[in-house]
Design a protein around this motif. Sequence first.
Motif, PDB file in Angstrom:
ATOM      1  N   PRO A  94       0.826  -1.205   0.000  1.00 20.17           N
ATOM      2  CA  PRO A  94       0.000   0.000   0.000  1.00 20.17           C
ATOM      3  C   PRO A  94       0.866   1.262   0.000  1.00 20.17           C
ATOM      4  O   PRO A  94       2.028   1.241   0.397  1.00 20.17           O
ATOM      5  CB  PRO A  94      -0.782  -0.092   1.313  1.00 20.17           C
ATOM      6  N   THR A  95       0.276   2.356  -0.432  1.00 22.63           N
ATOM      7  CA  THR A  95       1.012   3.613  -0.564  1.00 22.63           C
ATOM      8  C   THR A  95       1.603   4.062   0.759  1.00 22.63           C
ATOM      9  O   THR A  95       2.746   4.518   0.815  1.00 22.63           O
ATOM     10  CB  THR A  95       0.078   4.705  -1.111  1.00 22.63           C
ATOM     11  N   VAL A 100       6.267   5.317   4.137  1.00 27.29           N
ATOM     12  CA  VAL A 100       6.990   5.148   5.394  1.00 27.29           C
ATOM     13  C   VAL A 100       8.356   4.548   5.126  1.00 27.29           C
ATOM     14  O   VAL A 100       9.367   4.988   5.681  1.00 27.29           O
ATOM     15  CB  VAL A 100       6.188   4.261   6.371  1.00 27.29           C
ATOM     16  N   ALA A 101       8.411   3.543   4.262  1.00 31.26           N
ATOM     17  CA  ALA A 101       9.690   2.910   3.935  1.00 31.26           C
ATOM     18  C   ALA A 101      10.621   3.900   3.247  1.00 31.26           C
ATOM     19  O   ALA A 101      11.820   3.942   3.542  1.00 31.26           O
ATOM     20  CB  ALA A 101       9.468   1.692   3.043  1.00 31.26           C
ATOM     21  N   ALA A 102      10.071   4.735   2.356  1.00 35.58           N
ATOM     22  CA  ALA A 102      10.908   5.722   1.669  1.00 35.58           C
ATOM     23  C   ALA A 102      11.463   6.733   2.660  1.00 35.58           C
ATOM     24  O   ALA A 102      12.626   7.140   2.575  1.00 35.58           O
ATOM     25  CB  ALA A 102      10.099   6.426   0.592  1.00 35.58           C
ATOM     26  N   ALA A 103      10.651   7.133   3.621  1.00 34.66           N
ATOM     27  CA  ALA A 103      11.108   8.096   4.621  1.00 34.66           C
ATOM     28  C   ALA A 103      12.186   7.475   5.500  1.00 34.66           C
ATOM     29  O   ALA A 103      13.146   8.139   5.888  1.00 34.66           O
ATOM     30  CB  ALA A 103       9.944   8.553   5.481  1.00 34.66           C
ATOM     31  N   LYS A 104      12.031   6.193   5.801  1.00 32.93           N
ATOM     32  CA  LYS A 104      12.991   5.536   6.683  1.00 32.93           C
ATOM     33  C   LYS A 104      14.323   5.315   5.980  1.00 32.93           C
ATOM     34  O   LYS A 104      15.380   5.530   6.553  1.00 32.93           O
ATOM     35  CB  LYS A 104      12.414   4.202   7.145  1.00 32.93           C
ATOM     36  N   PHE A 105      14.287   4.891   4.716  1.00 28.54           N
ATOM     37  CA  PHE A 105      15.510   4.539   4.021  1.00 28.54           C
ATOM     38  C   PHE A 105      16.103   5.690   3.223  1.00 28.54           C
ATOM     39  O   PHE A 105      17.229   5.603   2.775  1.00 28.54           O
ATOM     40  CB  PHE A 105      15.281   3.330   3.114  1.00 28.54           C
ATOM     41  N   GLY A 109      15.480  12.304   0.735  1.00 30.64           N
ATOM     42  CA  GLY A 109      14.348  12.370  -0.190  1.00 30.64           C
ATOM     43  C   GLY A 109      13.098  12.840   0.522  1.00 30.64           C
ATOM     44  O   GLY A 109      12.315  13.627  -0.013  1.00 30.64           O
ATOM     45  N   GLU A 110      12.882  12.375   1.747  1.00 29.52           N
ATOM     46  CA  GLU A 110      11.731  12.815   2.537  1.00 29.52           C
ATOM     47  C   GLU A 110      11.832  14.304   2.831  1.00 29.52           C
ATOM     48  O   GLU A 110      10.852  15.038   2.745  1.00 29.52           O
ATOM     49  CB  GLU A 110      11.676  12.023   3.849  1.00 29.52           C
TER      50      GLU A 110
END
Length: 145
Positions: A94-95, A100-105, A109-110
């Motif tokens: 899900p989006t 959340v994964a993009a923000a964590k890794f 970028g976040e």
Amino acid sequence: MTQILNVTRNDGGQFEITDQRGKVVEGPFETNAAAWKALDRLDNNDHPPPRSKGNKKVLWGKPGRTKSKKGRRKEKKLKEKQDHRMKVNAAKAPTWVRSVAAAKFDPAGERAYRDHKLGTFGAASEVRRIDPAEYLAEKARRGEI
């Protein structure tokens, strides 16, 4: 002839290993468990278990290639398949999970996304540089006041 050993308690409340005649073989020990452990150790020294041929010396730092070429190919193919499945499943997530994964890794970028979302309302915004007198004059010219 087999020697029979017993664990007995002495007058001081400690445990000792004695033979059939009552002579102390080993001890004293603080606990009964320590005495029995020593008795097992003595018994194993008399009759050591046969050494397994599978217990070979490990040479650290030297990886042994015991698998055949076919086995290695099969392992590589399985790993590629698992990697592909992982990518497919990640795309189906899900989006909110992906964000959340993009923000964590990717914290940079976040941060860029957050700054872009702010738009022109940051500290260097044009809105903050508007002179109130000029704004009111512009509004009067349009006839809004």
